[in-house]
Enzyme design. Sequence first.
Site, PDB file in Angstrom:
ATOM      1  N   LYS A  24      -5.620  -0.560   5.637  1.00 25.08           N
ATOM      2  CA  LYS A  24      -4.330  -0.474   6.300  1.00 25.08           C
ATOM      3  C   LYS A  24      -4.146   0.809   7.090  1.00 25.08           C
ATOM      4  CE  LYS A  24      -1.984  -3.757   3.400  1.00 25.08           C
ATOM      5  NZ  LYS A  24      -0.720  -4.099   2.778  1.00 25.08           N
TER       6      LYS A  24
ATOM      7  N   SER B 276       4.804   1.591  -1.127  1.00 24.82           N
ATOM      8  CA  SER B 276       5.219   1.533  -2.527  1.00 24.82           C
ATOM      9  C   SER B 276       5.147   2.880  -3.225  1.00 24.82           C
ATOM     10  CB  SER B 276       4.362   0.515  -3.281  1.00 24.82           C
ATOM     11  OG  SER B 276       4.500  -0.762  -2.704  1.00 24.82           O
TER      12      SER B 276
ATOM     13  N   THR C 207       0.770  -1.211   0.000  1.00 21.85           N
ATOM     14  CA  THR C 207       0.000   0.000   0.000  1.00 21.85           C
ATOM     15  C   THR C 207       0.812   1.278   0.000  1.00 21.85           C
ATOM     16  OG1 THR C 207      -2.003   0.649   1.095  1.00 21.85           O
ATOM     17  CG2 THR C 207      -0.127   0.218   2.465  1.00 21.85           C
TER      18      THR C 207
ATOM     19  N   GLY D 246      -1.136   3.723  10.375  1.00 22.69           N
ATOM     20  CA  GLY D 246      -1.168   3.233   9.004  1.00 22.69           C
ATOM     21  C   GLY D 246       0.049   2.365   8.803  1.00 22.69           C
TER      22      GLY D 246
END
Length: 185
Positions: free
Chosen positions: A44, A137, A12, A58
């Site tokens: 998330k 990412s 994510t 997170g």
Amino acid sequence: MAEQKFPGWHGTTIVAVRRGGEVVVAGDGQVSLGQTVIKGSARKVRRIGAPGREIVAGFAGSTADAFTLLERLEKKLEASPGQLQRACVDLAKDWRMDKYLRNLEAMLIVTDGADLLVITGAGDVLEPEHDIAAIGSGGNFALAAARGLMETDMPAEDVARKAMAIAASICVYTNGNLTVETIRK
């Protein structure tokens, strides 16, 4: 027969923005395995901790690893109520030194509305500059977008949402299915 290497999970993108007495944490829902999207609606970004002492967290990376770390963080918060920084430093120490935890592959952004921290497996507890943190990412894309958007008068939630939209338009491992949590201090 050739040995096949596991293609690796790509998770994510999480961004956190502090502005106007609140912190907004936004995360997308994409989980990919190699070049395949496995799930587009993972959650998330979550609230943890006791009522009245809630933390928004997170995570990026392995979901199971992140849940392990969140459980450990909750225990640290129970031992040091109201002391987010101390709990995070204690978690980072354990994460770095414990033989089992050392292999966990995840990163966390946590906030109680006052402190905004990034926790890594390298033993880091970082306070980001410019009231923005991003991991995952597409974290660098979201960070760059949010920094540019902080030049506007947009509220924190709008900055976070727009930064995530920009990251999703660039990073193939980030989608537009957002979970957004706001906390005020």
